[in-house]
Design an enzyme around this catalytic site. Structure first.
Site, short mmCIF file in Angstrom:
data_model
loop_
_atom_site.label_atom_id
_atom_site.label_comp_id
_atom_site.label_asym_id
_atom_site.label_seq_id
_atom_site.Cartn_x
_atom_site.Cartn_y
_atom_site.Cartn_z
N HIS A 49 31.60 28.73 40.85
CA HIS A 49 32.03 30.14 40.76
C HIS A 49 30.98 30.92 40.00
O HIS A 49 30.11 30.34 39.34
CB HIS A 49 33.41 30.25 40.11
N HIS A 51 30.80 32.65 37.23
CA HIS A 51 30.88 32.96 35.80
C HIS A 51 29.52 32.62 35.18
O HIS A 51 28.89 31.63 35.58
CB HIS A 51 31.99 32.15 35.11
N ASP A 53 28.38 31.18 32.63
CA ASP A 53 28.03 29.85 32.10
C ASP A 53 27.71 28.84 33.21
O ASP A 53 27.29 27.73 32.92
CB ASP A 53 29.14 29.32 31.17
N HIS A 54 27.88 29.23 34.47
CA HIS A 54 27.59 28.31 35.58
C HIS A 54 26.40 28.73 36.44
O HIS A 54 25.94 27.96 37.27
CB HIS A 54 28.83 28.17 36.48
ZN LIG Z 1 32.90 27.67 32.81
ZN LIG Z 2 34.73 30.00 34.58
#
Ligand SMILES: [Zn+2]
Ligand SMILES: [Zn+2]
Length: 295
Positions: A49, A51, A53-54
């Protein structure tokens, strides 16, 4: 958030020289460099996804990949918004990219990528934005070759044996047709890898990851914070263990820990998970898991 000794979420899978990356949090390229692999030739990137942090590690990774000659395109898969993210990064950051990038947004669950002898499947998770889990699954392999049987059927050792192993019929010394099924054991299971983060606990995940040789699964919180986990659409390590147990996986590696835990405190997540699923390990940066064939 990245911590001094804990990078953000990313998993690299190497299979017969091909490289597949699952998510690319900030600093992923630093970790990849430390692994000393020919990683600039990643075949495909699968994003859970969008977000931060990814995915914030992706622009740097894409630029670094330009430093090697590559003729093959790089495939990127992810939920809606992944195209916009990659395109706007390229535009705004003036990224110099000398190879083709093919981005595919996943609109429905199912097989999204096929390679020789394996495929990658996406399935829905439930998070604060559209999020998908992935499995990479190999096709069945032909059964083990039985030399005694081959001799019994009067097939001499040599190229004819290779032909049988490759699935071809051959003629024996006495002129009889010998088929592969006469000299090969039953087909052997291929390997399966699953990747699950970020999501609230769903009983459907176990089915998706069923019989995985290795499941990498988020275990963000301890059991006592189950409510917080549900609110934030994340899982406790106990819930991850439940997925592993119900899915009859062989081994589970926990990932995506809350920054509230110091490295030492992660033991709590591990011991709680092991009460439910003993074959659990805490993944650490650049930890390597060999996935063996089942004989
Ligand atoms: Zn995450
Ligand atoms: Zn997330």
């Amino acid at each position: 958030m990245p911590l001094p000794y804990r990078h953000l979420t990313s998993v690299l899978l190497r299979r017969e020289g091909d490289l597949f990356l699952f998510d690319g949090g900030e600093g992923t390229q630093v970790s990849l460099r430390k692994l000393n692999l020919r990683w600039k030739k990643i075949n495909a990137i699968f994003v859970s996804h969008t977000h931060a942090d990814h995915v914030t590690g992706l622009p740097g990774l894409l630029m670094l990949s330009s430093q090697v000659d590559r003729n093959e395109p790089l495939y990127i898969y992810g939920p809606p918004k992944i195209s916009e993210y990659i395109e706007s990064s390229r535009r705004v950051l003036d990224m110099y990219i000398n190879y083709e990038i093919i981005v595919t947004e996943i609109r429905e669950p199912g097989i999204i990528y096929r390679g020789e002898g394996f495929h990658v499947r996406a399935f829905p998770l439930q998070h604060t934005k559209t999020c998908v889990g992935y499995t990479l699954e190999e096709d069945e392999r032909p059964g083990a070759f039985n030399p005694e049987k081959a001799r019994e059927y009067k097939v001499p050792c040599g190229p004819l044996w290779s032909q049988l192993q490759a699935g071809e019929e051959v003629l024996s010394e006495t002129g009889q047709t010998v088929t592969p099924s006469q000299v090969l054991g039953p087909p052997r299971k291929g390997r399966k890898f699953s990747y699950v983060t970020d999501t609230r606990y769903l009983s459907s995940i176990a089915k998706e990851v069923e019989n995985s040789d290795l499941l990498i699964c988020e275990g963000m919180f301890e059991r006592e914070l189950e409510e917080t986990a549900a609110e934030k659409k994340h899982m406790t390590s106990t819930q991850a263990a439940r997925v592993a147990l119900d899915g009859k996986v062989k081994k589970m590696g926990l990932i995506h820990y809350s920054p509230r835990y110091t490295d030492n405190e992660l033991k709590v997540l591990l011991s709680q998970a092991r009460e439910v699923f003993p074959d659990t390990v805490l993944t650490r940066d650049r930890m390597v898991f060999p996935i063996e064939y089942e004989e």
